[in-house]
Design a protein around this motif. Structure first.
Motif, PDB file in Angstrom:
ATOM      1  N   ARG A 283       1.690  13.699  17.164  1.00 40.82           N
ATOM      2  CA  ARG A 283       2.960  14.182  17.717  1.00 40.82           C
ATOM      3  C   ARG A 283       3.696  13.104  18.508  1.00 40.82           C
ATOM      4  N   SER A 284       2.915  12.144  19.032  1.00 39.66           N
ATOM      5  CA  SER A 284       3.521  11.102  19.861  1.00 39.66           C
ATOM      6  C   SER A 284       4.254  10.042  19.044  1.00 39.66           C
ATOM      7  N   TYR A 285       4.064  10.043  17.692  1.00 38.71           N
ATOM      8  CA  TYR A 285       4.683   9.004  16.863  1.00 38.71           C
ATOM      9  C   TYR A 285       6.203   9.195  16.793  1.00 38.71           C
ATOM     10  N   THR A 286       6.907   8.082  16.961  1.00 36.12           N
ATOM     11  CA  THR A 286       8.361   8.084  16.801  1.00 36.12           C
ATOM     12  C   THR A 286       8.696   7.927  15.313  1.00 36.12           C
ATOM     13  N   PRO A 287       9.922   8.244  14.891  1.00 39.62           N
ATOM     14  CA  PRO A 287      10.312   8.027  13.490  1.00 39.62           C
ATOM     15  C   PRO A 287      10.093   6.585  13.042  1.00 39.62           C
ATOM     16  N   LYS A 288      10.335   5.617  13.940  1.00 43.49           N
ATOM     17  CA  LYS A 288      10.137   4.207  13.584  1.00 43.49           C
ATOM     18  C   LYS A 288       8.659   3.914  13.324  1.00 43.49           C
ATOM     19  N   GLN A 289       7.774   4.488  14.143  1.00 44.09           N
ATOM     20  CA  GLN A 289       6.339   4.279  13.935  1.00 44.09           C
ATOM     21  C   GLN A 289       5.881   4.908  12.623  1.00 44.09           C
ATOM     22  N   MET A 290       6.445   6.071  12.311  1.00 42.48           N
ATOM     23  CA  MET A 290       6.086   6.706  11.041  1.00 42.48           C
ATOM     24  C   MET A 290       6.559   5.863   9.869  1.00 42.48           C
ATOM     25  N   GLU A 291       7.774   5.353   9.957  1.00 42.22           N
ATOM     26  CA  GLU A 291       8.310   4.515   8.885  1.00 42.22           C
ATOM     27  C   GLU A 291       7.457   3.262   8.692  1.00 42.22           C
ATOM     28  N   ASP A 292       7.096   2.594   9.800  1.00 38.74           N
ATOM     29  CA  ASP A 292       6.282   1.381   9.709  1.00 38.74           C
ATOM     30  C   ASP A 292       4.932   1.673   9.078  1.00 38.74           C
ATOM     31  N   THR A 293       4.334   2.803   9.429  1.00 43.50           N
ATOM     32  CA  THR A 293       3.028   3.166   8.873  1.00 43.50           C
ATOM     33  C   THR A 293       3.134   3.448   7.379  1.00 43.50           C
ATOM     34  N   ILE A 294       4.183   4.154   6.977  1.00 43.00           N
ATOM     35  CA  ILE A 294       4.384   4.467   5.555  1.00 43.00           C
ATOM     36  C   ILE A 294       4.561   3.186   4.750  1.00 43.00           C
ATOM     37  N   ILE A 295       5.339   2.236   5.253  1.00 42.10           N
ATOM     38  CA  ILE A 295       5.559   0.965   4.550  1.00 42.10           C
ATOM     39  C   ILE A 295       4.242   0.212   4.395  1.00 42.10           C
ATOM     40  N   LYS A 296       3.435   0.169   5.462  1.00 45.71           N
ATOM     41  CA  LYS A 296       2.139  -0.522   5.384  1.00 45.71           C
ATOM     42  C   LYS A 296       1.234   0.122   4.350  1.00 45.71           C
ATOM     43  N   LEU A 297       1.219   1.449   4.315  1.00 48.52           N
ATOM     44  CA  LEU A 297       0.371   2.141   3.334  1.00 48.52           C
ATOM     45  C   LEU A 297       0.862   1.889   1.914  1.00 48.52           C
ATOM     46  N   LEU A 298       2.181   1.850   1.709  1.00 44.71           N
ATOM     47  CA  LEU A 298       2.727   1.558   0.384  1.00 44.71           C
ATOM     48  C   LEU A 298       2.392   0.133  -0.047  1.00 44.71           C
ATOM     49  N   GLU A 299       2.444  -0.801   0.894  1.00 42.47           N
ATOM     50  CA  GLU A 299       2.083  -2.192   0.576  1.00 42.47           C
ATOM     51  C   GLU A 299       0.617  -2.290   0.176  1.00 42.47           C
ATOM     52  N   GLN A 300      -0.249  -1.555   0.905  1.00 46.15           N
ATOM     53  CA  GLN A 300      -1.669  -1.550   0.539  1.00 46.15           C
ATOM     54  C   GLN A 300      -1.870  -0.947  -0.843  1.00 46.15           C
ATOM     55  N   TRP A 301      -1.148   0.147  -1.140  1.00 53.07           N
ATOM     56  CA  TRP A 301      -1.261   0.791  -2.445  1.00 53.07           C
ATOM     57  C   TRP A 301      -0.772  -0.145  -3.551  1.00 53.07           C
ATOM     58  N   GLN A 302       0.327  -0.876  -3.271  1.00 49.86           N
ATOM     59  CA  GLN A 302       0.866  -1.806  -4.259  1.00 49.86           C
ATOM     60  C   GLN A 302      -0.134  -2.923  -4.564  1.00 49.86           C
ATOM     61  N   ARG A 303      -0.762  -3.465  -3.536  1.00 41.88           N
ATOM     62  CA  ARG A 303      -1.758  -4.531  -3.751  1.00 41.88           C
ATOM     63  C   ARG A 303      -2.946  -4.007  -4.538  1.00 41.88           C
ATOM     64  N   LYS A 304      -3.344  -2.774  -4.287  1.00 42.76           N
ATOM     65  CA  LYS A 304      -4.465  -2.176  -5.019  1.00 42.76           C
ATOM     66  C   LYS A 304      -4.108  -2.013  -6.490  1.00 42.76           C
ATOM     67  N   GLN A 305      -2.867  -1.578  -6.753  1.00 40.76           N
ATOM     68  CA  GLN A 305      -2.421  -1.412  -8.138  1.00 40.76           C
ATOM     69  C   GLN A 305      -2.386  -2.749  -8.868  1.00 40.76           C
ATOM     70  N   GLN A 306      -1.945  -3.794  -8.164  1.00 38.54           N
ATOM     71  CA  GLN A 306      -1.881  -5.128  -8.775  1.00 38.54           C
ATOM     72  C   GLN A 306      -3.270  -5.631  -9.123  1.00 38.54           C
ATOM     73  N   ARG A 307      -4.248  -5.400  -8.224  1.00 43.92           N
ATOM     74  CA  ARG A 307      -5.626  -5.838  -8.505  1.00 43.92           C
ATOM     75  C   ARG A 307      -6.198  -5.109  -9.714  1.00 43.92           C
ATOM     76  N   GLN A 308      -5.885  -3.816  -9.820  1.00 41.29           N
ATOM     77  CA  GLN A 308      -6.395  -3.043 -10.967  1.00 41.29           C
ATOM     78  C   GLN A 308      -5.771  -3.518 -12.264  1.00 41.29           C
ATOM     79  N   ASN A 309      -4.494  -3.904 -12.231  1.00 42.25           N
ATOM     80  CA  ASN A 309      -3.807  -4.377 -13.433  1.00 42.25           C
ATOM     81  C   ASN A 309      -4.312  -5.753 -13.872  1.00 42.25           C
ATOM     82  N   GLU A 310      -4.847  -6.532 -12.935  1.00 45.62           N
ATOM     83  CA  GLU A 310      -5.335  -7.856 -13.245  1.00 45.62           C
ATOM     84  C   GLU A 310      -6.735  -7.842 -13.843  1.00 45.62           C
ATOM     85  N   ARG A 311      -7.417  -6.742 -13.781  1.00 48.40           N
ATOM     86  CA  ARG A 311      -8.790  -6.674 -14.329  1.00 48.40           C
ATOM     87  C   ARG A 311      -8.771  -6.625 -15.856  1.00 48.40           C
TER      88      ARG A 311
END
Length: 311
Positions: A283-311
């Protein structure tokens, strides 16, 4: 020749100074400890007292230090005191369990009380559109009444029907334009459900001003059409609905057709409702903190997808 005897009574220095001190003491406003049960909210107080995080911090401060800044109140004819300034402090004190509060009791007429109440609250950092709308309306009416000018309930967008002198004085005092003051006052014509949506940022300010020209039944038809289409009005849509209403062509079906149109700026937009996001964040998270967290999670997901495609 006998001297005339003068019967003059001269006061001593202590008497003179004590009298002057008494005069100053009478003129000086005193801080009194008033039982919390004798303090009542200002009539039609336009500012909301919310149990939010800011209030919780205020309660913690009151529990630790007490109420440091006195409230301002005036006596009520029926007994007790009407709070002019300090509604949030009074609510925090209630939550903190205080029995009495420091209060400056001031004799004030209705217009002077309204002006002080509004001005003291307009200093807050965060003010909802609905709060500003009703506060501006109350302040402008009080200013006109003090100046002996007739008040009128028909608020036009540019203020022509409400007089120019008081609105110009108010605009200069608040550092805004006369037109903007009247645009805010227009919001007081919205039905509560639509006004709540403006506060919640589900409807933007400019479209809301246009919708305020619809009558109550038309606003409720619009609200139903908005809910059925799950679309918020753009400025152009609100302007068209206002014109249709003025021409006598407004209906639920018309509102549904207008609100059902696909907006160009939404074709490439992904919208996630705040209520949906809040389920995944503290509840203490501000909209900016939520946005930053979502972007970080998407970046992690993107890197995971790239590693899977390289196999």
């Amino acid at each position: 020749m006998p001297k005339n005897s003068l019967n003059v009574s001269l006061k001593g220095a202590d008497d003179i100074f004590s009298t002057e001190e008494s005069r100053q003491e009478q003129q000086r406003e005193q801080v009194q400890q008033i039982p919390i049960g004798e303090l009542f909210p200002f009539k039609n107080h336009p500012f909301k007292v919310l149990d939010d995080e800011s209030m919780q911090r205020t309660v913690e401060s009151v529990e630790q230090y007490g109420v440091l800044s006195p409230l301002i109140a005036r006596p009520r004819p029926e007994g007790g005191y009407e709070i002019i300034s300090g509604h949030r402090r009074q609510h925090a004190a209630q939550l903190a369990g205080l029995d009495a509060l420091p209060v400056i009791v001031r004799q004030m007429d209705d217009d002077a009380a309204v002006l002080l109440m509004v001005d003291s609250n307009l200093q807050r950092e965060t003010i909802l559109p609905s709060e500003r709308a009703f506060a501006y309306k109350m302040k402008l009416e009080a200013m006109k009444h003090q100046a002996g000018r007739p008040t009128q309930d028909n608020y036009s967008q540019v203020g022509n029907n409400f007089g120019t002198l008081s609105s110009e004085e108010m605009a200069e005092e608040l550092g805004t334009s006369k037109n903007q003051i009247f645009r805010y006052i227009r919001l007081t014509n919205l039905v509560p459900e639509l006004l709540d949506m403006v506060d919640e940022k589900k409807i933007s300010f400019n479209p809301a001003v246009e919708l305020s020209y619809l009558d109550t039944n038309q606003q409720r038809d619009f609200l139903e059409a908005m809910n059925d289409t799950q679309n918020a009005p753009s400025l152009s849509q609100a302007q068209r609905l206002k014109k249709l209403a003025q021409e006598g062509h407004f209906s639920y079906d018309v509102a549904f057709a207008v609100m059902g149109e696909e907006k160009k700026d939404e074709l490439d937009k992904v919208v996630i409702k705040n209520d949906t996001l809040r389920k995944y964040f503290p509840r203490s998270y501000t909209p900016k903190q939520m946005e930053d967290t979502i972007i970080k999670l998407l970046e992690q997901w993107q890197r995971k997808q790239q590693r899977q495609n390289e196999r």
